[in-house]
Scaffold this motif. Sequence first.
Motif, PDB file in Angstrom:
ATOM      1  N   ARG A  72       1.047  -0.890  -0.281  1.00 14.74           N
ATOM      2  CA  ARG A  72       0.224  -0.228  -0.478  1.00 14.74           C
ATOM      3  C   ARG A  72       0.830   1.193   0.350  1.00 14.74           C
ATOM      4  O   ARG A  72       1.868   1.269   0.739  1.00 14.74           O
ATOM      5  CB  ARG A  72      -0.558  -0.280   0.830  1.00 14.74           C
ATOM      6  CG  ARG A  72      -1.972  -0.970   0.947  1.00 14.74           C
ATOM      7  CD  ARG A  72      -2.737  -0.501   2.234  1.00 14.74           C
ATOM      8  NE  ARG A  72      -4.368  -2.215   1.847  1.00 14.74           N
ATOM      9  CZ  ARG A  72      -5.120  -1.642   1.624  1.00 14.74           C
ATOM     10  NH1 ARG A  72      -5.633  -0.215   1.305  1.00 14.74           N
ATOM     11  NH2 ARG A  72      -6.191  -2.537   1.238  1.00 14.74           N
ATOM     12  N   GLN A  73       0.144   2.009  -1.271  1.00 16.26           N
ATOM     13  CA  GLN A  73       2.049   3.224  -0.839  1.00 16.26           C
ATOM     14  C   GLN A  73       0.547   4.680  -2.048  1.00 16.26           C
ATOM     15  O   GLN A  73       0.181   4.100  -3.371  1.00 16.26           O
ATOM     16  CB  GLN A  73       2.735   2.725  -1.687  1.00 16.26           C
ATOM     17  CG  GLN A  73       3.699   3.982  -1.805  1.00 16.26           C
ATOM     18  CD  GLN A  73       4.345   3.881   0.175  1.00 16.26           C
ATOM     19  OE1 GLN A  73       5.673   4.638   0.301  1.00 16.26           O
ATOM     20  NE2 GLN A  73       3.782   2.913   0.741  1.00 16.26           N
ATOM     21  N   GLY A  74       0.388   5.638  -0.687  1.00 17.76           N
ATOM     22  CA  GLY A  74       0.337   6.399  -1.539  1.00 17.76           C
ATOM     23  C   GLY A  74      -1.704   6.592  -1.509  1.00 17.76           C
ATOM     24  O   GLY A  74      -2.136   5.877  -1.246  1.00 17.76           O
ATOM     25  N   GLN A  75      -2.391   7.953  -2.146  1.00 23.59           N
ATOM     26  CA  GLN A  75      -3.757   7.432  -1.945  1.00 23.59           C
ATOM     27  C   GLN A  75      -3.917   8.533  -3.633  1.00 23.59           C
ATOM     28  O   GLN A  75      -3.508   9.177  -4.495  1.00 23.59           O
ATOM     29  CB  GLN A  75      -4.344   8.904  -1.376  1.00 23.59           C
ATOM     30  CG  GLN A  75      -3.043   9.037   0.111  1.00 23.59           C
ATOM     31  CD  GLN A  75      -3.519   9.481   1.120  1.00 23.59           C
ATOM     32  OE1 GLN A  75      -3.390  11.158   0.398  1.00 23.59           O
ATOM     33  NE2 GLN A  75      -3.987   9.859   2.497  1.00 23.59           N
ATOM     34  N   ILE A  76      -5.240   7.528  -3.852  1.00 23.76           N
ATOM     35  CA  ILE A  76      -5.997   8.506  -5.074  1.00 23.76           C
ATOM     36  C   ILE A  76      -6.801   9.473  -4.625  1.00 23.76           C
ATOM     37  O   ILE A  76      -6.740  10.231  -4.745  1.00 23.76           O
ATOM     38  CB  ILE A  76      -6.679   7.167  -5.855  1.00 23.76           C
ATOM     39  CG1 ILE A  76      -5.955   5.772  -6.490  1.00 23.76           C
ATOM     40  CG2 ILE A  76      -7.774   7.582  -6.796  1.00 23.76           C
ATOM     41  CD1 ILE A  76      -5.720   4.672  -7.151  1.00 23.76           C
ATOM     42  N   ASN A  77      -7.634   8.524  -3.775  1.00 23.89           N
ATOM     43  CA  ASN A  77      -8.349   9.940  -2.865  1.00 23.89           C
ATOM     44  C   ASN A  77      -7.698  10.334  -1.460  1.00 23.89           C
ATOM     45  O   ASN A  77      -7.347   9.818  -0.868  1.00 23.89           O
ATOM     46  CB  ASN A  77      -9.665   9.593  -2.376  1.00 23.89           C
ATOM     47  CG  ASN A  77     -10.891  10.433  -2.323  1.00 23.89           C
ATOM     48  OD1 ASN A  77     -10.070  11.273  -0.862  1.00 23.89           O
ATOM     49  ND2 ASN A  77     -11.692  10.418  -2.463  1.00 23.89           N
ATOM     50  N   SER A  78      -7.627  11.642  -1.539  1.00 17.69           N
ATOM     51  CA  SER A  78      -6.932  12.384  -0.374  1.00 17.69           C
ATOM     52  C   SER A  78      -7.294  11.798   0.847  1.00 17.69           C
ATOM     53  O   SER A  78      -6.885  12.108   1.170  1.00 17.69           O
ATOM     54  CB  SER A  78      -6.252  13.293  -1.009  1.00 17.69           C
ATOM     55  OG  SER A  78      -6.980  14.893  -0.808  1.00 17.69           O
TER      56      SER A  78
ATOM     57  N   GLU B 119      -4.082   5.386   2.347  1.00 16.66           N
ATOM     58  CA  GLU B 119      -2.706   4.484   1.226  1.00 16.66           C
ATOM     59  C   GLU B 119      -4.009   2.689   0.430  1.00 16.66           C
ATOM     60  O   GLU B 119      -4.299   2.468   1.067  1.00 16.66           O
ATOM     61  CB  GLU B 119      -1.636   4.293   1.774  1.00 16.66           C
ATOM     62  CG  GLU B 119      -1.265   5.175   2.624  1.00 16.66           C
ATOM     63  CD  GLU B 119       0.191   4.935   3.077  1.00 16.66           C
ATOM     64  OE1 GLU B 119       1.260   4.981   1.154  1.00 16.66           O
ATOM     65  OE2 GLU B 119       0.604   4.900   3.522  1.00 16.66           O
TER      66      GLU B 119
ATOM     67  N   ASP C 243      -4.209  -0.944  -7.804  1.00 12.51           N
ATOM     68  CA  ASP C 243      -5.234  -0.001  -7.884  1.00 12.51           C
ATOM     69  C   ASP C 243      -4.983   0.682  -8.641  1.00 12.51           C
ATOM     70  O   ASP C 243      -5.161   1.971  -8.959  1.00 12.51           O
ATOM     71  CB  ASP C 243      -6.073   0.374  -6.527  1.00 12.51           C
ATOM     72  CG  ASP C 243      -6.728  -0.485  -6.137  1.00 12.51           C
ATOM     73  OD1 ASP C 243      -7.154  -1.632  -7.056  1.00 12.51           O
ATOM     74  OD2 ASP C 243      -7.014  -0.516  -4.992  1.00 12.51           O
ATOM     75  N   TYR C 244      -3.443   1.339  -8.717  1.00 17.71           N
ATOM     76  CA  TYR C 244      -3.190   2.708  -9.814  1.00 17.71           C
ATOM     77  C   TYR C 244      -3.081   1.524 -11.148  1.00 17.71           C
ATOM     78  O   TYR C 244      -2.741   0.814 -11.606  1.00 17.71           O
ATOM     79  CB  TYR C 244      -1.938   2.762  -9.262  1.00 17.71           C
ATOM     80  CG  TYR C 244      -1.423   3.111  -8.667  1.00 17.71           C
ATOM     81  CD1 TYR C 244      -1.983   4.669  -8.100  1.00 17.71           C
ATOM     82  CD2 TYR C 244      -1.022   3.132  -7.236  1.00 17.71           C
ATOM     83  CE1 TYR C 244      -1.992   5.531  -7.245  1.00 17.71           C
ATOM     84  CE2 TYR C 244      -0.615   3.540  -5.755  1.00 17.71           C
ATOM     85  CZ  TYR C 244      -1.642   4.903  -5.866  1.00 17.71           C
ATOM     86  OH  TYR C 244      -1.447   6.177  -4.851  1.00 17.71           O
ATOM     87  N   VAL C 245      -4.076   2.790 -12.593  1.00 19.20           N
ATOM     88  CA  VAL C 245      -3.518   1.821 -13.305  1.00 19.20           C
ATOM     89  C   VAL C 245      -2.819   1.948 -14.364  1.00 19.20           C
ATOM     90  O   VAL C 245      -2.270   0.787 -15.158  1.00 19.20           O
ATOM     91  CB  VAL C 245      -4.763   2.773 -14.227  1.00 19.20           C
ATOM     92  CG1 VAL C 245      -4.557   2.729 -15.644  1.00 19.20           C
ATOM     93  CG2 VAL C 245      -6.505   2.581 -13.844  1.00 19.20           C
ATOM     94  N   MET C 246      -1.803   2.577 -14.366  1.00 19.86           N
ATOM     95  CA  MET C 246      -0.653   2.675 -14.124  1.00 19.86           C
ATOM     96  C   MET C 246       0.333   1.211 -13.902  1.00 19.86           C
ATOM     97  O   MET C 246       1.269   0.955 -14.528  1.00 19.86           O
ATOM     98  CB  MET C 246       0.296   3.512 -14.185  1.00 19.86           C
ATOM     99  CG  MET C 246       0.795   4.721 -15.376  1.00 19.86           C
ATOM    100  SD  MET C 246       1.313   4.437 -16.964  1.00 19.86           S
ATOM    101  CE  MET C 246       2.636   4.790 -16.569  1.00 19.86           C
TER     102      MET C 246
END
Lengths: 670, 670
Positions: free
Chosen positions: B323-329, B333, B338-341
Amino acid sequence: MQKQNMTVNKDLQYERSRCTFDPIEITYFFDGSPEKMEQRRKRERYFLDDPQLKRNIPLKFRSHKEVYEESLRTACIVLSKIKELQLSGKAGVELYMHTFGARLGSALFQDGNPLSLHYAMFIPAIMGQGTSEQQEYWLTKAVSGDVIGTYAQTELGHGTFLRGLETTATYDPKTKEFVLNSPTLTSYKWWPGGLGHTANHAVVVAQLYLQGECKGVHPFIIQLRDVNTHEPLKGIIIGEIGTKLGMNGTNNGFLGFRNFRIPRENMLMQNSKVLEDGTYIKSVNDKLTYGTMVFVRVMLLQDLLYYLMKAATIAVRYSAVRRQGQINSEKSEVQIIDYVMQQYKLFPHIATCFAIKVTFTYVWNMYVTVQGQLHQDDFEKLPELHSLTCCLKAVISADTAAGIEQLRLSCGGHGYMNASNLPIIYGLATAVCTYEGENTVLLLQTARYLVKSWKQALNGQLLPESVKYLNEAAKGIKQRSWNNDLEYLVEAYDAVAAGTIRLATENIDRRIRNGIPPEEAWNQTSIELSNCAVAHCRAFIVKTIVKTIKQSTSESDEFREVLLQLYELYIVYWILRNYGAFLQFSSMRKEDVQVLQSRLEYLLMKIRRNAVGIVDGFDIDDDILCSALGVYDGNVYERLFQEAMKSPLNNETVNISFEKYLKPFIKSNL
Amino acid sequence: MQKQNMTVNKDLQYERSRCTFDPIEITYFFDGSPEKMEQRRKRERYFLDDPQLKRNIPLKFRSHKEVYEESLRTACIVLSKIKELQLSGKAGVELYMHTFGARLGSALFQDGNPLSLHYAMFIPAIMGQGTSEQQEYWLTKAVSGDVIGTYAQTELGHGTFLRGLETTATYDPKTKEFVLNSPTLTSYKWWPGGLGHTANHAVVVAQLYLQGECKGVHPFIIQLRDVNTHEPLKGIIIGEIGTKLGMNGTNNGFLGFRNFRIPRENMLMQNSKVLEDGTYIKSVNDKLTYGTMVFVRVMLLQDLLYYLMKAATIAVRYSAVRRQGQINSEKSEVQIIDYVMQQYKLFPHIATCFAIKVTFTYVWNMYVTVQGQLHQDDFEKLPELHSLTCCLKAVISADTAAGIEQLRLSCGGHGYMNASNLPIIYGLATAVCTYEGENTVLLLQTARYLVKSWKQALNGQLLPESVKYLNEAAKGIKQRSWNNDLEYLVEAYDAVAAGTIRLATENIDRRIRNGIPPEEAWNQTSIELSNCAVAHCRAFIVKTIVKTIKQSTSESDEFREVLLQLYELYIVYWILRNYGAFLQFSSMRKEDVQVLQSRLEYLLMKIRRNAVGIVDGFDIDDDILCSALGVYDGNVYERLFQEAMKSPLNNETVNISFEKYLKPFIKSNL
C-alpha cells in the motif's frame, strides 16, 4: 584492468586513422574547456595511480561480506586522499562529488561506496535543515570524520509517500527529550546507504508527536553506535539488508528504535521548532526543500550521462574489433560495426550522450538562476523547473538503462560477462529509475503541471518558456505541412506533446462529466498522462538541441558536421520509435515515414566512419572503464583471458569439490 | 525461503475471496490435465522436501568459488535422486529436462547447474552424431556417470558464424589419430557449461584437416581430464571464464589444445566419416541437424514461459500487498495494484504467459509432425518451421526479458533486492536473447524466408499456412474498413506484416537497381527486415490465440471469460505499442486509436479483480518462487527481514572493518 603495452588492434588503428575530426574537441565539449579537461585528467590519475587502490582479486569473485570490507577499505583511502588535497588547498568540497560520482567513483568503488551518504545526504541535511548552532556543532564533527552519518527516511513499508512514514518521535517535556519508536515492522528504516555497519549517526525522518498530536514528519539527528566501540546503542536495532542487483558495497541498512531517547536539541530546527515546553512553531516556508530535490535530480542526469558514455565506449570499440560472419559470402568476416542493425543498436545511444549533455547544461543553468531567485523569496519559476526535472530524470534514466542493456546485448555473449563491465554499469544505472522519485510517480507529477498549463492556455494565459508551445496549440492553429528541416521536425514534437496533452485532458474531463470523482478520473487516464510527460520531455530535449546548434560557434567545421549528424539522429530516431503519435498529432503523412527511415539509414552510415573517434573523445581511461571489451588498444581477447585468470577457481587445476562431491557420485554409479 | 505458518495477509485474502473463477482451471491449463498437475506437484516436492537440498547460507552471500562448489554439490544430490527414481521405474529421461529446467531447476540450483550440459548437449550430441557403435560405447559410460561431458563449440573469437571456428583436428594416417590444436588465442573454446572444472570429456567441434585440406567443422569426442585424479591431461589447457550477469554456478569454461592426440574412432561419424587411410566420406544429408536446433528453440519457449510466470506471480502478489500513496486524498493508502499505471505494467505480461503457452503448444505439435516427416526423408515443411522458431525464440525472449525488467521495476526499491528473486530471474531470461542463436541473427533468418515467400506470392505461388496471408496481400486486396472484432484486429496484424514485408522487399530491389550488390542491399535494409520478422511473429501469435479460442471448449464459462480478457489484452496491447504501423499498413484510422486505448483500460479494469487468482493458478510453490515479495501468504515484510538476517554480515554487531579501516581513519582526522 591493468595497463599493458600491447600493439593497438589493427582495426582500431584503421578506424582512428580515418576519423574526419580531432576527438579532443569532443573531450573539450564534455569537460567544458581544455583547462577543465587537464584538471579532471590529473585528478583521475591522482586516485587511479595509487597502489593502495589496486585490487589483486576483483570484487566480483568475493563474498558479500568481503565486498563490504573491501569497499570500506577503499572509501577510507579515497577520503584520506581527498583530505590531503583539500589541506594542501588543491581542491574544495566539489571533489567529493567528483570522486564519488558515476565517472570516477564507480571505477574506484566498482559496486558502491558505504560512506557516500555521509557526504551526499548527512552533511547537506544538517546544512539545509539545522539551525546555525546545530550546523556549527555537527558539521565540525561530521567534517572531521568524528561522526559518520547517513540519512534515514525510507521505511520497509514506505517509500514514495512521505506522509505515510511510521517512525515516531514523541516529545517528553519532563526530560526535554524525544522518544523514538518503531511501532511496526513496516516502520523500520530500510535502504539508507552506510546504515548497516558503517555510520554511527543518522539524520532520521520521523512523525513528530506533541501532546498526543501528530505534527507530520521532521528530521532528527540520532547517534546509533558508540563512537569508540562501534557497538549499537541500547534501543537501536540495526543491520544490513542483504544483496541487491547492484551497489553491493554501499552497506544499505535497516534501523528500528525501542524507546530510544535523544535531547530536544537533536531535532533539526531551521524550519519548524519545538520549544522546551513542547510548544510547536511551524515552518514559515517549506518550498526551499524543493530546491534540494531539484538539485539532486539535475545531478543525476550527469551520473546517467557517464554511465551511458562508458557503455557506448565499450560497445563501439568492441564492435570495431569483433569480426563475425560475412556480408558478402566471398569476402572475409566483417567487423560487426559494419552491420546496419549493429549501427542501429549503437549510434542512437552515442547521440543520446550528446542530447543528455546539452540538456543537463541547459537545466543546470536554469537551476542556478532559480536557486538565486529562491533566496530572494521569488518562487515563480520553481513549478516549471520542478516539472522539467521530474520528467527529465524519468525519461533519461529509462533511456539510459534501456540503452545500456541494448549496448550490452549488442556485444553478444561476451557482453554478459562481468569482465565487460556492462552488467555492473547497468545495475548502477537502472537503480536511478527507482530512487529519488520513482519514474512513473515523477511522470505523473509533470503531467499534473501540463494539464494545468493546458487549461491556462485555453484561458488565454501566457505560459512559461518550456510550455509556451501549448499557447500556440490552444489557438488551434494546425501545423504547416510536413517538411524535413530540423526546425520543422522539432515543431512536430511540440505538436505531438500538445496533442497528447489535449486528448488526455479531454479524457479526464469526459470521465468527470460521467460522474467519476476527479482523483479517480486522473487515475483512469494515467497511461495517457504519463505519455504526455514523456512527449513533453522529448520535445524539450529536441528544442534544447536545436537551440544549442544555433548558439555553438567554437567548434571546427569537421566536428560541427559530426555534432549535427548526432543531433539529427536523435531527432529522427525518436520520431521513428514513436511515429504513430506523429501520424496522429502532427502533419506527418504515411509517405513521410519512409523518408525519415532513409534519413536514419543515411545518418548511421555517416556516423559509422567516426564512431570510434567519437567514443575516444569521451576520454574514459581504461582504468575507469574497467572493461575487457572496451580497452583503448582493442586487445579484447587477451584481456578477457587475463580477467578469467584472476578467478580464484583458476588457481588450482582440480577443485576440492571433485573429491567431495563428484568422485563419490561417479563411484556410486559404477 | 522457508515455509512458515503465518496468517495470510488480509488484502490477499480479500483478493482471493472475490476471484470470479477457480484458479485450479489455470493450473490445469498450463499443466495439461489434473493428472499431469498431480505428477508435477509430487515430483517438485520429492526434490524440495529433501533436507540435503536446503541451504542455510543462500548463494547470494557467497564467493564465486563457493557458488561453484555448492552448485556442484546440489547437482550431485539432484542427479542421485533422479537415478533413484529411474531405477524404481518411476521416471524416464524427461525427468532431466524437468529437474534442470526453468521451473524447478532454477529453484534447486538458483544460479545454474554445472552438470546440465552433460545431459542437455553431450549425450544428445552422441545420440545424434555418433555411429551405433560409438553410441553404445560412450552412452554406457555417459549414462552411468563414469564420463562427465560437455559440448564445446563456441570459441573466444567465434560464436554465431560456425564456419569461422579455428580449432583444428588434423588426421595423421601414420598413427591413425587426430591431432587437436588451438592455433590462436581466439580459437580457444570459451563458454561451454561445466567445462571449467567439472567435465572430464567433451564433444569438441573443430575444423577437420585431411592431407592439408580443410573439410569444414566436425564433432570429436575428447577426454580432457584423468578419470581418477581429475587432473587435466597433457596438451589440454583448461579453466573457467569468470563471473557473469547470471548463471554463476554453471562453471562455464575455456579450453585450448597443444598437439593433443585422439584415436580416429573418436570422431563422431554418423554423418561424415574418415577412413583409416584418411579417405573422407561426406555426409549425405545434414538437414537432420536442423531438427535439433529447432527442438532446442521450441523448448526455450517453455523456459521463458516459466521465467515470466514467476516474475508475474511475484509482482502481482506484491502489488496487492503493498500500500502506497492515495488516489483519493481523504482515504487511506491504496494497494498499488489499484493504480492503472501499475496494472498497465503488470497485466500485459500475465497475458503474455497465456500467449506463450498456446504458441508453444501449437509449435510443439508442428515440431512433432515435421520430425516424423524428416525421418521419412520429407523435408518440405522444415523451412517454414525453422523460420517460425527463429522469430518466436527472438521475439518471445526479448518480450520476456523486457517484461521481467518492467515487473521488477514495478516493485520499486524492493524489486532491486535479490530477496525479490527478480534480478536472478532476469539474469537467466536475458541470456536466452543471446544463446542458441542471437536474436537479431534469427530475425534476419526469418526475414529471408519472408522476402522469398513474398516474391513467390507475387508469382502466384501458393504458400504454406504461416505465410498464406502473403498470398492475399499479393492480390492487392485492401483490408476491409476498421472494426473492433478480434478477428478483424488479427487481420490487421496480417496487413501490417504483409505491408512491412512488401516495403522492405521493394527497398532491397530499389537498392539493387541503383547498383548496390544484393548482399549489401540486404544489409542496408536490415532494420526494416528485422521489423518484418517481428511483425510476422506477432501476427502468428495472435492468429494462434484466435485459433485456440475457437477450439477450446472444456473450460468453465467463468474461466473462459477471463481467458478471453487476457487474449484480447495481448491483441490490443501490441497494436497500441506499435500503432504507427497499423495506421500505415492496415485500415486503422486515427480515431480508432482512442477506441483501442479505452478498450485497453476497460480490460485492465476487468482483469484487476482476478489478477491474484490468475497468478495463484500458475501454481508456483514458494520454495520454487524463492521470493520474499511473492510469497503465497503475502507476509512480504517479514520475509524481507528474515532474508536480511541470513546475511553473514548480520551475525555480528560490529564488522572487523571498523577496527581495521574506519577507526584509524577517524583517528587520523581528530
